[in-house]
Design an enzyme around this catalytic site. Structure first.
Site, short mmCIF file in Angstrom:
data_model
loop_
_atom_site.label_atom_id
_atom_site.label_comp_id
_atom_site.label_asym_id
_atom_site.label_seq_id
_atom_site.Cartn_x
_atom_site.Cartn_y
_atom_site.Cartn_z
N ARG A 161 0.86 -1.18 0.00
CA ARG A 161 0.00 0.00 0.00
C ARG A 161 0.90 1.24 0.00
O ARG A 161 2.07 1.18 0.41
CB ARG A 161 -0.90 0.03 1.23
CG ARG A 161 -1.88 -1.13 1.32
CD ARG A 161 -2.73 -1.01 2.59
NE ARG A 161 -3.72 -2.08 2.69
CZ ARG A 161 -3.55 -3.22 3.33
NH1 ARG A 161 -2.38 -3.47 3.92
NH2 ARG A 161 -4.51 -4.13 3.38
N LYS A 185 -2.41 -2.57 7.90
CA LYS A 185 -3.57 -2.04 8.60
C LYS A 185 -3.72 -2.72 9.96
O LYS A 185 -3.46 -3.91 10.09
CB LYS A 185 -4.83 -2.25 7.77
CG LYS A 185 -4.91 -1.34 6.54
CD LYS A 185 -6.25 -1.50 5.84
CE LYS A 185 -6.37 -0.52 4.67
NZ LYS A 185 -7.69 -0.65 3.98
N HIS A 254 -1.91 3.03 -6.27
CA HIS A 254 -2.62 1.77 -6.04
C HIS A 254 -2.66 0.90 -7.29
O HIS A 254 -2.86 -0.31 -7.19
CB HIS A 254 -4.05 2.06 -5.55
CG HIS A 254 -4.44 1.22 -4.37
ND1 HIS A 254 -3.70 1.18 -3.20
CD2 HIS A 254 -5.47 0.37 -4.17
CE1 HIS A 254 -4.26 0.35 -2.34
NE2 HIS A 254 -5.34 -0.16 -2.90
N ARG A 257 -0.12 -1.75 -6.97
CA ARG A 257 -0.56 -2.83 -6.08
C ARG A 257 -1.55 -3.75 -6.80
O ARG A 257 -1.47 -4.98 -6.71
CB ARG A 257 -1.20 -2.21 -4.84
CG ARG A 257 -1.75 -3.21 -3.82
CD ARG A 257 -2.12 -2.45 -2.55
NE ARG A 257 -3.05 -3.15 -1.68
CZ ARG A 257 -2.68 -4.01 -0.74
NH1 ARG A 257 -1.41 -4.31 -0.57
NH2 ARG A 257 -3.59 -4.59 0.03
N HIS A 280 -4.63 -8.67 3.17
CA HIS A 280 -6.08 -8.58 3.28
C HIS A 280 -6.57 -9.43 4.45
O HIS A 280 -6.20 -10.61 4.56
CB HIS A 280 -6.76 -9.08 2.00
CG HIS A 280 -6.69 -8.09 0.88
ND1 HIS A 280 -6.87 -8.44 -0.45
CD2 HIS A 280 -6.47 -6.74 0.87
CE1 HIS A 280 -6.76 -7.37 -1.20
NE2 HIS A 280 -6.51 -6.33 -0.43
N TYR A 289 -9.53 -9.65 -7.70
CA TYR A 289 -8.45 -9.85 -8.65
C TYR A 289 -8.60 -11.14 -9.46
O TYR A 289 -7.77 -11.44 -10.31
CB TYR A 289 -7.10 -9.87 -7.92
CG TYR A 289 -6.80 -8.56 -7.25
CD1 TYR A 289 -6.47 -7.43 -8.00
CD2 TYR A 289 -6.87 -8.43 -5.87
CE1 TYR A 289 -6.22 -6.22 -7.38
CE2 TYR A 289 -6.62 -7.23 -5.25
CZ TYR A 289 -6.29 -6.13 -6.01
OH TYR A 289 -6.05 -4.93 -5.40
#
Length: 316
Positions: A161, A185, A254, A257, A280, A289
């Site tokens: 990210r 995150k 992004h 990514r 994730h 994806y």
């Protein structure tokens, strides 16, 4: 008239402030994530004050019902907020009421059963392998270009990210193992492989980095002033490089990514591995994806399926 979600932030009730403090201190969410929650909860407080014509305080929060939330969502949608934005906002509201139920004896979640209008599903924009190669194939002639190449190669090599890339420290790169340690995150750490070209670009940058260092800073990427690089600077430099390489303006950070995820998934088909590398929490985030270009699929099918191979021309 200014849309409700774009108006100045209102004074937040104590329960909302307590929740935001909980996100910062207990959940340890990233500052940008905290700011997003604050915007979404400010919209809830604003809706209460404007649409109910009543003070947006703690007692009013406890009296909210599902029909109130539906009304808020409808009004925000009518004011121009997309279904996607509303879904994110409603998710933040749900998290807040779950916190109230768990920690403040709140009776129920008024967001339960509330749905938002659907928006057309937007697939992430990813570069093709050829476009990615064009973006990353340039000869760095100075320290600035050398740093940029190292950033972009690492970005694409490891699917980071933007904030993760900007926050990397020197100690996060392990050249012996060929890995990078990433703080993602929720302050969750993951180890991601780094490709050979990215490692070479990083070594070239580190040979020049000391010339920019003005203090005992351990940030991997520095600005020309010797400070930790800002995410906006990375985005600007990437857009500049894309234009120089003849690519369109959609090459935002992004996109690298997305390109990493799409290309690895196309080659391996291993959704779980891609999920781990992207950081994730849910496999659903990674499933976007799994879409592949139809022409790519058709080409693979023609090459692999025994009944799809091109038949010889019939004799005349």
């Amino acid at each position: 008239m200014t849309p409700a979600h774009e108006q100045p932030a209102p004074v937040l009730p104590p329960l909302v402030q307590a929740y935001l403090a909980y996100l910062a201190t207990t959940r340890k969410l990233a500052p940008l994530t905290q700011a997003s929650y604050q915007r979404d909860l400010s919209a809830l407080v604003r809706c209460m004050a404007e649409y109910q014509s009543s003070p947006a305080d703690d007692p009013a929060l406890r009296q909210l019902k599902s029909h109130d939330i539906r009304h808020f969502v409808a009004r925000l949608h009518g004011g121009g907020l997309s279904g996607r934005s509303l879904a994110r906002m409603l998710s933040a509201w749900r998290g807040f009421f779950r916190y109230l139920i768990r920690h403040h004896q709140h009776p129920d979640d008024p967001c339960q059963g509330v749905r938002v209008p659907k928006s057309p599903k937007m697939l992430p924009h990813a570069l093709s392998p050829d476009e990615t190669a064009r973006l990353l194939t340039f000869d760095p002639t100075d320290a600035l270009a050398t740093r940029d190449l190292a950033m972009f190669e690492l970005f694409y090599s490891s699917g980071l990210r933007l904030t993760e890339l900007a926050q990397l420290q020197l100690a996060d790169i392990d050249f012996n193992e060929g890995t990078v340690r990433v703080a993602g995150k929720g302050n969750k750490t993951r180890i991601v492989p780094v490709g050979k070209l990215a490692l070479e670009a990083l070594q070239a940058w580190l040979a020049l980095r000391q010339g920019w260092q003005t203090a005992d800073d351990t940030s991997l990427f520095l600005s020309q002033r010797g400070r930790p690089i800002h995410p906006r600077t990375i985005a600007y430099r990437l857009q500049q490089r894309a234009q120089q390489q003849g690519l369109d303006d959609r090459v935002h950070p992004h996109a690298l990514r997305h390109s990493f995820a799409s290309h690895v998934l196309q080659s391996s088909g291993d959704l779980r591995a891609v999920q781990e590398m992207l950081g994730h929490a849910s496999i659903r985030s990674t499933q976007v994806y799994t879409h592949l270009d139809f022409q790519y699929l058709a080409k693979i099918y023609d090459q692999a399926h025994p009944r799809a191979k091109k038949k010889p021309d019939k004799p005349e």
